[in-house]
Design a protein around this motif. Structure first.
Motif, mmCIF file in Angstrom:
data_model
loop_
_atom_site.group_PDB
_atom_site.id
_atom_site.type_symbol
_atom_site.label_atom_id
_atom_site.label_comp_id
_atom_site.label_asym_id
_atom_site.label_seq_id
_atom_site.Cartn_x
_atom_site.Cartn_y
_atom_site.Cartn_z
ATOM 1 N N ALA A 148 0.792 -1.160 0.019
ATOM 2 C CA ALA A 148 0.091 -0.174 -0.042
ATOM 3 C C ALA A 148 0.905 1.308 -0.126
ATOM 4 N N VAL A 149 1.940 1.233 0.652
ATOM 5 C CA VAL A 149 2.924 2.415 0.883
ATOM 6 C C VAL A 149 3.348 2.631 -0.616
ATOM 7 N N ALA A 150 3.745 1.589 -1.210
ATOM 8 C CA ALA A 150 4.404 1.624 -2.683
ATOM 9 C C ALA A 150 3.461 1.940 -3.775
ATOM 10 N N LEU A 151 2.193 1.875 -3.621
ATOM 11 C CA LEU A 151 1.154 2.432 -4.364
ATOM 12 C C LEU A 151 0.724 3.739 -4.087
ATOM 13 N N ASN A 152 0.912 4.174 -2.716
ATOM 14 C CA ASN A 152 0.560 5.408 -2.429
ATOM 15 C C ASN A 152 1.736 6.488 -3.053
ATOM 16 N N SER A 153 3.063 6.031 -2.837
ATOM 17 C CA SER A 153 4.067 6.636 -3.454
ATOM 18 C C SER A 153 3.943 6.766 -4.869
ATOM 19 N N SER A 154 3.647 5.822 -5.678
ATOM 20 C CA SER A 154 3.547 5.806 -7.048
ATOM 21 C C SER A 154 2.416 6.638 -7.481
ATOM 22 N N ALA A 155 1.328 6.787 -6.667
ATOM 23 C CA ALA A 155 0.353 7.784 -7.116
ATOM 24 C C ALA A 155 0.926 9.435 -6.696
ATOM 25 N N TRP A 156 1.905 9.396 -5.693
ATOM 26 C CA TRP A 156 2.128 10.894 -5.570
ATOM 27 C C TRP A 156 3.114 11.132 -6.769
ATOM 28 N N GLN A 157 3.994 10.419 -7.135
ATOM 29 C CA GLN A 157 5.177 10.732 -8.353
ATOM 30 C C GLN A 157 4.339 10.585 -9.579
ATOM 31 N N ALA A 158 3.170 10.049 -9.979
ATOM 32 C CA ALA A 158 2.489 10.181 -11.012
ATOM 33 C C ALA A 158 1.886 11.389 -11.145
ATOM 34 N N ARG A 267 14.383 17.909 -14.016
ATOM 35 C CA ARG A 267 13.519 18.315 -12.939
ATOM 36 C C ARG A 267 12.535 16.679 -12.776
ATOM 37 N N ALA A 268 12.044 16.333 -13.890
ATOM 38 C CA ALA A 268 11.239 15.334 -13.848
ATOM 39 C C ALA A 268 11.819 14.023 -13.696
ATOM 40 N N ALA A 269 13.043 13.873 -14.079
ATOM 41 C CA ALA A 269 13.915 12.751 -14.016
ATOM 42 C C ALA A 269 13.607 11.879 -13.076
ATOM 43 N N PRO A 270 13.904 12.376 -11.489
ATOM 44 C CA PRO A 270 13.736 11.641 -10.265
ATOM 45 C C PRO A 270 12.147 10.887 -9.987
ATOM 46 N N MET A 329 12.978 6.110 -3.914
ATOM 47 C CA MET A 329 11.652 5.499 -3.559
ATOM 48 C C MET A 329 11.540 4.525 -2.773
ATOM 49 N N VAL A 330 12.840 3.513 -2.832
ATOM 50 C CA VAL A 330 12.892 2.313 -1.928
ATOM 51 C C VAL A 330 13.415 2.588 -0.725
ATOM 52 N N SER A 331 13.918 3.795 -0.407
ATOM 53 C CA SER A 331 14.033 4.179 1.023
ATOM 54 C C SER A 331 12.980 4.737 1.805
ATOM 55 N N VAL A 332 11.977 5.394 1.081
ATOM 56 C CA VAL A 332 10.803 6.198 1.453
ATOM 57 C C VAL A 332 9.711 4.887 1.804
ATOM 58 N N PHE A 333 9.861 3.962 0.987
ATOM 59 C CA PHE A 333 8.895 2.775 1.077
ATOM 60 C C PHE A 333 9.232 2.181 2.150
ATOM 61 N N ILE A 334 10.525 1.830 2.513
ATOM 62 C CA ILE A 334 10.981 1.062 3.954
ATOM 63 C C ILE A 334 10.742 1.946 5.076
ATOM 64 N N ARG A 335 11.188 3.423 4.838
ATOM 65 C CA ARG A 335 10.781 4.117 6.068
ATOM 66 C C ARG A 335 9.531 4.335 6.523
ATOM 67 N N GLN A 336 8.454 4.540 5.423
ATOM 68 C CA GLN A 336 7.395 4.748 6.049
ATOM 69 C C GLN A 336 6.627 3.333 6.419
ATOM 70 N N SER A 337 6.946 2.313 5.823
ATOM 71 C CA SER A 337 6.475 0.900 6.478
ATOM 72 C C SER A 337 7.136 0.666 7.894
ATOM 73 N N LEU A 338 8.115 0.801 8.039
ATOM 74 C CA LEU A 338 8.799 0.700 9.429
ATOM 75 C C LEU A 338 8.408 1.611 10.471
ATOM 76 N N VAL A 339 8.105 2.750 10.153
ATOM 77 C CA VAL A 339 7.654 4.103 10.742
ATOM 78 C C VAL A 339 6.265 3.593 11.379
ATOM 79 N N GLN A 340 5.356 3.224 10.433
ATOM 80 C CA GLN A 340 3.559 3.110 10.717
ATOM 81 C C GLN A 340 3.559 1.728 11.452
ATOM 82 N N LEU A 341 4.225 0.717 10.831
ATOM 83 C CA LEU A 341 3.969 -0.673 11.455
ATOM 84 C C LEU A 341 4.685 -0.910 12.924
ATOM 85 N N GLU A 342 5.612 0.014 13.285
ATOM 86 C CA GLU A 342 6.321 -0.163 14.547
ATOM 87 C C GLU A 342 5.499 0.794 15.567
ATOM 88 N N THR A 343 4.584 1.653 14.977
ATOM 89 C CA THR A 343 3.837 2.765 15.941
ATOM 90 C C THR A 343 2.483 2.221 16.131
#
Length: 417
Positions: A148-158, A267-270, A329-343
């Protein structure tokens, strides 16, 4: 949660109706926000001709996050997060209408409607972001949350790719009417969130009486959890030192010998790298050795930053930026997953508010750091030093936060994952 079964558990977050409604609501809202940013920026610069005015617009939108950080997370934990999001979307609709009506006459030269609107937007987003991010774990099982985090981040990037281009195009064609379209998109988001239905147990538990202890609980919780503190602070300092994209206009002109079109492509490359990676993570999420992968990705971000600062080729720079977007994106995916699931659920709003503040501050301060060092050493050397600083932070964090480095699986993941 609808469509969920104990036997034959769905493997996609989209199998759950509440998540689908949430995801499309976020797409609509982010698209509106990105369109608004570009249109407002053009309008302010058209009227003032001052880059400083653009900076003040950004500051007006960011300041509420700082001033309200202790309150926003508490609200997300105390009240129904869906209703908090709805109220914020109502304010966003109001902000768009302020711009639309105030700029009805294209000859209007006043700037105050833009500052009023972005202040309203900044206040709404200060409350909405913790509520929205802390709602997602209630929409899907814990095992599917990383996807779900990956899909949310993909939506943001798109939306970050399409929104600015669409906002600029519409502003050029229909002028202030672009803000009416943004208002309609926020209305769509409002309706979709209203339709989300959850079991009673997913409603945030009532927080104890409001006092300094409950207001600062998010900071205390983060400080007491090395994994959460390490993940949030690693992102904070990596973005702070590696904010190379802030210097793109300077590098494009002086180092790559390129014009504004190539600067826009760079600017769009990342976002392109992040979008492709986010879609891949939704299908094949990181399951094992997540702590090590996090450190490696942040280190790769630092290496990409160094290459970006050293090269005189726009093509090499573009490739470096795509890779930087992908590993980020991978680091955001891991960080958000860890923070939300550890809380715990009753703390997620306050922790998310602190995390959002750190992310916003690192972006803003990172741009300042890049500008300051570029004025001292030049743009290219400043970017190289920032990338090297990111590598130093990774090495230091490996020593300071060994628990984060040793994390193998996400909390709630099945042993077979």
């Amino acid at each position: 949660m609808s469509e969920a079964t104990t036997v034959g558990q769905p493997t996609s977050p989209f199998a759950f109706v509440p998540y689908r409604l949430y995801w499309f609501a976020r797409i609509s809202a982010i698209l509106a926000l990105q369109m608004q940013i570009v249109a407002t920026g053009w309008r302010v610069y058209d009227v003032s001709g001052s880059p400083m005015a653009l900076g003040l617009i950004g500051l007006a939108e960011f300041l509420p996050s700082i001033l309200l950080v202790l309150i926003t997370g508490h609200v997300a934990d105390r009240f129904d997060r869906r209703r908090v999001i709805n109220v914020c979307q109502g304010l966003e609709i109001l902000a768009m209408l302020v711009l639309w009506l105030a700029l009805w006459d294209d000859n209007t030269r006043a700037l105050w409607p833009a500052f009023v609107a972005v202040t309203i937007l900044g206040t709404a987003r200060a409350f909405e972001m913790p509520a929205a991010s802390s709602l997602v774990p209630n929409l899907v099982p814990a095992a599917l949350f990383p996807r779900a985090v990956a899909l949310n981040s993909s939506a943001w990037q798109a939306a970050s790719i399409v929104g600015p281009a669409l906002g600029g195009l519409l502003y050029g064609v229909i002028g202030h009417w672009v803000f009416a379209i943004c208002a309609l998109l926020f209305v769509v988001a409002f309706i979709l969130v209203t339709l989300i239905r959850l079991p009673p147990r997913t409603t945030p538990a009532a927080v104890k009486k409001v006092n300094l202890e409950t207001l600062f609980a998010g900071f205390r919780f983060i400080w007491s959890k090395p994994i959460v503190l390490g993940a949030i602070s690693l992102d904070l300092f990596a973005v702070l030192l590696g904010g190379a994209t802030a210097l793109l206009p300077v590098l494009a002109k002086d180092q790559f010998d390129a014009g504004p079109i190539m600067a826009g492509v760079l600017r769009a490359a990342p976002s392109v790298g992040a979008l492709v990676t986010g879609l891949c993570l939704a299908l094949w999420p990181v399951r094992r050795r997540v702590g090590r992968v996090l450190y490696l990705c942040v280190a790769a971000f630092g290496v990409g930053t160094i290459i970006f600062g050293m090269t005189s080729s726009a093509l090499v720079a573009g490739a470096a930026l795509v890779v930087m977007g992908a590993v980020d994106m991978v680091s955001v995916f891991i960080r958000q997953s860890l923070v939300q699931l550890e809380t715990p659920d009753d703390m997620r709003g306050r922790v998310s508010a602190v995390s959002s503040l750190f992310i916003g501050a690192s972006n803003q301060l990172g741009e300042f750091e890049s500008g300051a060092t570029a004025s001292w050493w030049g743009a290219g050397p400043a970017v190289i030093v920032g990338g090297a600083g990111t590598l130093v932070i990774v090495a230091l964090w490996c020593v300071l936060f060994p628990a984060l480095r040793k994390v193998d699986r996400f909390p709630g993941s099945p042993p077979s994952a």
